[in-house]
Design a protein around this motif. Structure first.
Motif, PDB file in Angstrom:
ATOM      1  N   ASN A   1       0.830  -1.204   0.000  1.00 21.12           N
ATOM      2  CA  ASN A   1       0.000   0.000   0.000  1.00 21.12           C
ATOM      3  C   ASN A   1       0.865   1.255   0.000  1.00 21.12           C
ATOM      4  OD1 ASN A   1      -2.583   1.603   0.559  1.00 21.12           O
ATOM      5  ND2 ASN A   1      -1.325   2.122   2.333  1.00 21.12           N
TER       6      ASN A   1
ATOM      7  N   CYS B   1       1.134   4.079  -2.972  1.00 17.03           N
ATOM      8  CA  CYS B   1       0.759   5.468  -2.663  1.00 17.03           C
ATOM      9  C   CYS B   1       1.867   6.469  -2.975  1.00 17.03           C
ATOM     10  CB  CYS B   1       0.372   5.595  -1.187  1.00 17.03           C
ATOM     11  SG  CYS B   1      -1.219   4.840  -0.776  1.00 17.03           S
TER      12      CYS B   1
ATOM     13  N   GLY C   1       1.401   9.311  -5.504  1.00 14.41           N
ATOM     14  CA  GLY C   1       0.472  10.352  -5.079  1.00 14.41           C
ATOM     15  C   GLY C   1       1.126  11.529  -4.384  1.00 14.41           C
TER      16      GLY C   1
ATOM     17  N   TYR D   1      -6.246  15.793  -6.296  1.00 16.35           N
ATOM     18  CA  TYR D   1      -6.995  14.843  -7.106  1.00 16.35           C
ATOM     19  C   TYR D   1      -8.364  15.360  -7.530  1.00 16.35           C
ATOM     20  CZ  TYR D   1      -3.547  11.212  -6.295  1.00 16.35           C
ATOM     21  OH  TYR D   1      -2.383  10.483  -6.281  1.00 16.35           O
TER      22      TYR D   1
ATOM     23  N   HIS E   1      -1.646  13.855   1.759  1.00 13.93           N
ATOM     24  CA  HIS E   1      -1.437  12.611   1.021  1.00 13.93           C
ATOM     25  C   HIS E   1      -0.624  11.609   1.845  1.00 13.93           C
ATOM     26  CE1 HIS E   1      -2.096  14.726  -3.139  1.00 13.93           C
ATOM     27  NE2 HIS E   1      -3.194  14.619  -2.403  1.00 13.93           N
TER      28      HIS E   1
ATOM     29  N   LYS F   1      -4.621   4.566   5.066  1.00 14.05           N
ATOM     30  CA  LYS F   1      -4.984   3.403   4.269  1.00 14.05           C
ATOM     31  C   LYS F   1      -4.224   2.160   4.736  1.00 14.05           C
ATOM     32  CE  LYS F   1      -5.591   3.591  -0.085  1.00 14.05           C
ATOM     33  NZ  LYS F   1      -5.293   3.766  -1.512  1.00 14.05           N
TER      34      LYS F   1
ATOM     35  N   THR G   1      -6.355   2.013  -4.781  1.00 18.41           N
ATOM     36  CA  THR G   1      -5.226   2.856  -5.182  1.00 18.41           C
ATOM     37  C   THR G   1      -5.052   2.893  -6.691  1.00 18.41           C
ATOM     38  OG1 THR G   1      -4.087   2.253  -3.134  1.00 18.41           O
ATOM     39  CG2 THR G   1      -2.778   3.310  -4.837  1.00 18.41           C
ATOM     40  N   CYS G   2      -5.171   1.757  -7.333  1.00 16.22           N
ATOM     41  CA  CYS G   2      -4.837   1.646  -8.755  1.00 16.22           C
ATOM     42  C   CYS G   2      -6.031   1.846  -9.675  1.00 16.22           C
ATOM     43  CB  CYS G   2      -4.208   0.289  -9.035  1.00 16.22           C
ATOM     44  SG  CYS G   2      -2.713  -0.024  -8.088  1.00 16.22           S
TER      45      CYS G   2
ATOM     46  N   SER H   1      -7.525   6.546 -10.149  1.00 17.39           N
ATOM     47  CA  SER H   1      -6.797   7.242  -9.092  1.00 17.39           C
ATOM     48  C   SER H   1      -7.403   8.600  -8.736  1.00 17.39           C
ATOM     49  CB  SER H   1      -5.332   7.421  -9.497  1.00 17.39           C
ATOM     50  OG  SER H   1      -4.682   6.181  -9.546  1.00 17.39           O
TER      51      SER H   1
ATOM     52  N   HIS I   1      -8.119   7.635  -5.119  1.00 15.46           N
ATOM     53  CA  HIS I   1      -6.861   7.870  -4.413  1.00 15.46           C
ATOM     54  C   HIS I   1      -6.907   9.111  -3.525  1.00 15.46           C
ATOM     55  CE1 HIS I   1      -2.793   6.554  -3.912  1.00 15.46           C
ATOM     56  NE2 HIS I   1      -2.264   7.681  -4.302  1.00 15.46           N
TER      57      HIS I   1
ATOM     58  N   SER J   1     -13.005   7.489   1.720  1.00 13.22           N
ATOM     59  CA  SER J   1     -11.844   6.661   2.058  1.00 13.22           C
ATOM     60  C   SER J   1     -11.557   6.674   3.551  1.00 13.22           C
ATOM     61  CB  SER J   1     -10.616   7.153   1.286  1.00 13.22           C
ATOM     62  OG  SER J   1      -9.483   6.378   1.587  1.00 13.22           O
TER      63      SER J   1
END
Length: 310
Positions: free
Chosen positions: A4, A8, A11, A17, A69, A76, A108-109, A112, A116, A122
């Motif tokens: 994870n 990340c 980011g 985002y 972030h 996460k 995450t993928c 995004s 993300h 989240s």
């Protein structure tokens, strides 16, 4: 957790985002400058989300999105650990590992820009996963304390993102269906939820003033939230739901297949594995309620689907 954190890393070089991230940062700046206060957020649909941003930006410049972030990456990671623990209580360590792995990768993928971002959706998943873990633990050991803690963490999930309050409904429905001491366990779950749910009022003096602000804000928020897209046609909303839901589930095809295969137990009740059936029933009704949350008010934004990856 290591995977994870690795996923990340990119980011940290992304300025931001989506607009939720920027508006949360703006509100945090207003609070830290003394332009807004607790009374402006009490009863908000994202109460704890706002105050997490406020806490982070108390120590760094409001233009520094990297700080949030970093916090989100660590958050996460804790969610991955919570999912592992919940999966272990559901069945075994292998179940927990798969739960954490699927969440880690897809949150995450996949898309995004929407998934993300350190948004309320989240952030609410950590207490929601802990709530589920205590539900599974409570079903296994039949302890009132576990259901009380499940209710408390459902309350925290609500304070991060109000629609996550459906977790409490899933808990109560589960203990009432084919469960012993159902009234007692659901009472403890509701008590735990209410203690956390009403806790912001304690920080406003006098308390009756805080309660008034709380009720007024909840009423306004829920009304605006649900009715914001009521002018849009039913046909458009139906097509939007079908297209977006299909895209999400096809993109997560492996996880979808495993989930549907596991949920077959709900339709094959046997006395010999009543506890396991109860746990899967909780996941089934929780999923249906969260699917309703995704469609609430006709929004169906892609980042809402992150709820379903728990």
């Amino acid at each position: 957790v290591c995977l994870n954190l690795f996923l990340c890393l990119p980011g940290l070089w992304v300025p931001f985002y989506n607009h939720d991230e920027t508006t949360n940062t703006l509100y945090a700046s207003f609070v830290n400058q003394g332009l807004l206060g607790l009374k402006d957020f009490i009863g908000s649909a994202y109460f704890l989300t706002h105050y997490l941003y406020i806490l982070v930006y108390r120590f760094v410049a409001p233009s520094n999105f990297v700080a949030m972030h970093v916090i989100h990456a660590l958050w996460k990671s804790l969610t991955c650990l919570a999912l592992f623990w919940a999966g272990k209580n559901l069945d075994d360590e292998k179940t927990g590992l798969w739960a954490a792995l699927f969440y880690c990768v897809f949150s995450t993928c996949f898309m995004s820009k929407d998934f993300h971002s350190p948004g309320a959706e989240s952030l609410s998943l950590l207490p929601a996963a802990l709530s589920a873990g205590f539900v599974f633990h409570g079903i296994r050991w039949q302890r009132k304390r576990d259901f009380f803690l499940a209710g408390c963490f459902a309350g925290f999930a609500y304070l991060f993102k109000a629609p996550m309050g459906v977790t409490l409904a899933a808990i109560c429905l589960t203990v009432w269906v084919k469960g012993e001491n159902s009234f007692r366990y659901s009472l403890f779950a509701v008590l735990g939820f209410l203690i956390v749910f009403l806790s912001p009022i304690c920080f406003v003096w006098p308390p009756q003033e805080g309660l008034r602000f709380f009720i007024q804000k909840i009423s306004e928020t829920n009304s605006n939230y649900i009715q914001s897209y009521h002018q849009i046609s039913f046909l458009y909303l139906t097509l939007k739901f079908l297209i977006r839901t299909t895209l999400v589930f096809v993109a997560s095809f492996g996880m979808t297949v495993f989930a549907l295969y596991a949920l077959r137990v709900v339709f094959e009740y046997k006395q010999s594995y009543q506890q396991y059936w109860q746990k899967m029933f909780f996941l089934f009704v929780w999923f249906l309620f969260l699917l309703g949350v995704v469609t609430l008010g006709g929004r169906m934004f892609y980042h809402y689907f992150v709820f379903l990856f728990v």
